[in-house]
Every structure is written in C-alpha cells, then in structure tokens.
Enzyme design. Structure first.
Site, mmCIF file in Angstrom:
data_model
loop_
_atom_site.group_PDB
_atom_site.id
_atom_site.type_symbol
_atom_site.label_atom_id
_atom_site.label_comp_id
_atom_site.label_asym_id
_atom_site.label_seq_id
_atom_site.Cartn_x
_atom_site.Cartn_y
_atom_site.Cartn_z
ATOM 1 N N ARG A 50 -11.499 8.329 -0.846
ATOM 2 C CA ARG A 50 -11.279 6.978 -1.357
ATOM 3 C C ARG A 50 -10.010 6.413 -0.736
ATOM 4 O O ARG A 50 -8.915 6.897 -1.024
ATOM 5 C CB ARG A 50 -11.150 6.994 -2.880
ATOM 6 C CG ARG A 50 -12.396 7.479 -3.604
ATOM 7 C CD ARG A 50 -12.116 7.602 -5.093
ATOM 8 N NE ARG A 50 -13.287 8.046 -5.839
ATOM 9 C CZ ARG A 50 -13.292 8.300 -7.146
ATOM 10 N NH1 ARG A 50 -12.165 8.155 -7.849
ATOM 11 N NH2 ARG A 50 -14.395 8.704 -7.750
ATOM 12 N N ASP A 52 -7.138 3.503 -0.130
ATOM 13 C CA ASP A 52 -6.488 2.507 -0.969
ATOM 14 C C ASP A 52 -6.647 1.110 -0.391
ATOM 15 O O ASP A 52 -7.109 0.918 0.740
ATOM 16 C CB ASP A 52 -4.995 2.826 -1.091
ATOM 17 C CG ASP A 52 -4.734 4.074 -1.909
ATOM 18 O OD1 ASP A 52 -5.598 4.447 -2.732
ATOM 19 O OD2 ASP A 52 -3.662 4.687 -1.731
ATOM 20 N N ARG A 202 1.063 8.254 3.677
ATOM 21 C CA ARG A 202 2.025 7.162 3.728
ATOM 22 C C ARG A 202 3.434 7.632 3.335
ATOM 23 O O ARG A 202 4.432 7.112 3.833
ATOM 24 C CB ARG A 202 1.563 6.015 2.834
ATOM 25 C CG ARG A 202 0.340 5.281 3.392
ATOM 26 C CD ARG A 202 -0.250 4.332 2.374
ATOM 27 N NE ARG A 202 0.740 3.367 1.905
ATOM 28 C CZ ARG A 202 0.589 2.662 0.784
ATOM 29 N NH1 ARG A 202 -0.493 2.812 0.031
ATOM 30 N NH2 ARG A 202 1.524 1.802 0.430
#
Length: 256
Positions: A50, A52, A202
């Site tokens: 999934r 973002d 990230r």
C-alpha cells in the site's frame, strides 16, 4: 473464478494513496471501478504493498478474480480503456493459480527514490522528484546507508502510526547512486527488502540527505538506529520522489 495478476504503473499525485477510501480518490478504487465496467461488482483487488498519498508506482502488482475467462492482453487493454484519463495503467496482465496472492506470494519489494539537485524549479519532473538546491556527498550517504543493512529493530525509522506487529526487519539493499538526469543531477536510492515499515524508506532518505549535506556524520546514522526512538530520526522526506519499482516472486507471473 479465474485469477489474474496485474502489473500497475501510476502517478501518485492525484490520489490519497493506493488503498480504497470512501471520500478520496485512490489507485485501488480507480482499478476496481474499471473492473466494474467489465463485469458487475463489487470488486476487491489485493496489492503487493500500500503506497501512501503522492507515492508513485512503476511495478506495483495486484490481483483480481473474475468470472469471465479473459485473454490477459485483452484484459489489460480493456482496463486501460476504462481507466482513462486517470494516470493509471495496467502494464501487463497474467493468469495465475487460484492460490497465488499479490501480497503473500511476494518475496521482496524494491523502491526507488529520486532527488533532483538544482536551483531552478523543476518543470517536467515537478511532482516526480524531491528537489533540493544544495550539493550532496554520495560517498558519505552510502557510508551511512551501509550501517542500516541487515536485520535490525527499525523503530527509529518507522512512522508513529505504523501498524506492523514488529519493528524488526531485514534490509537487503540500500544503494545510493549519482545519475545525470534529463533535468539535472539526480541522486537515486535503491532500496530492497522482503517488507517495509510505514514511512521506512522516506525516513531513510531524509536521514541520509542530512548526511550528504554535511549536517550529520555517517556514524550518526548508527546512533539513530541504535536509539530505537522515532525522535532520533532525521527529517522524513516528501513522498513525490518515491516509487514502488518492482515486486519479486518465486516465478515472475509476467515473464511470458
């Protein structure tokens, strides 16, 4: 019901992420709506991961079950027709076994993160890269990245809302590469593991950017990792430079 694997490419900017949401557009929702144009739904597809809001897909993989026995090429063509004009494309489709699962059959995920290093505003690459205007030391960033390889408790590098049962993961690759892009110098981060924590990539990139800029020493990355404390992480970089690049399986369903 025949099961089909779908290789999906998309731009993340218009979407609130991969996962279907009631009040916001999503990549999953777009594909399920296209499927409903081919056969009555509802449809629920499963994906390898999934992504973002704002994160892109180059090689996302999903699967769906259909009542009709479709030729895979015709299925991809029909879905692409109904996905227009959204920035989502079915790059390939393949018939797979009934017990094959886009998420649970996967052996690894690979991510790419792009940093564009230039002062002038990005035009063609706007929304596709994280743009910074100061030089970065690639060797220093790689030295810091090497300290993250292997099996660790990555509490420092996961979101406070991460739902994973354990912060312990094995990082197989974190390679930093200087590339001369069409719009100027780029730094690419190639990240590979069986699975990832929420915001892990990230968090890595944002921390390593501080190393490249000279604000952190490479050894500071080790200290942050060993702290097992989210507060020890560097800044989390924005999502627009991140791509789910590839999903690895025991046998590539799209090889033929």
């Amino acid at each position: 019901m025949p099961r089909y694997a779908l290789k999906v490419e998309y731009q993340g900017a218009p979407f609130a992420g991969w996962q279907r949401q009631k009040e916001h557009p999503s990549v999953q929702g777009a594909i399920e709506e296209a499927l409903a144009r081919l056969q009555p739904g509802p449809h629920t597809i499963a994906a390898a991961g999934r992504t973002d809001a704002g994160v892109h897909g180059l090689g996302q993989v999903a699967h769906c079950d259909l009542t009709k026995d479709w030729d895979p090429f015709r299925l991809s063509e029909a879905l692409n027709y109904h996905l227009k004009p959204q920035p989502v494309a079915i790059v390939a489709a393949a018939r797979v076994d009934d017990d094959w699962h886009a998420r649970f059959s996967a052996l690894e995920r690979q991510y790419l993160f792009r940093i564009l290093v230039r002062r002038a505003p990005a035009t063609h690459d706007a929304g596709q890269v994280w743009q910074i205007n100061h030089p970065l030391d690639v060797k220093a960033m790689q030295a810091g990245a090497d300290l993250l390889l292997g099996r660790h408790d990555f509490t420092t590098f996961r979101s406070s809302i991460c739902q994973a049962a354990s912060p312990v993961k094995t990082l197989d690759e974190l390679r930093v590469e200087a590339v001369e892009g069409f719009s100027g110098p780029e730094i690419h981060f190639h990240v590979r593991a069986r699975s990832f924590l929420h915001n892990q990539v990230r968090s890595f990139v944002g921390t390593l950017e501080r190393v490249g800029a000279g604000a952190w020493a490479p050894e500071d990355v080790r200290a942050a990792l060993e702290a097992r404390d989210r507060a020890a992480c560097g800044p989390v970089c924005p999502p627009q430079g991140l791509y789910l690049a590839r999903v690895g399986y025991p046998t590539d369903p799209f090889a033929t």
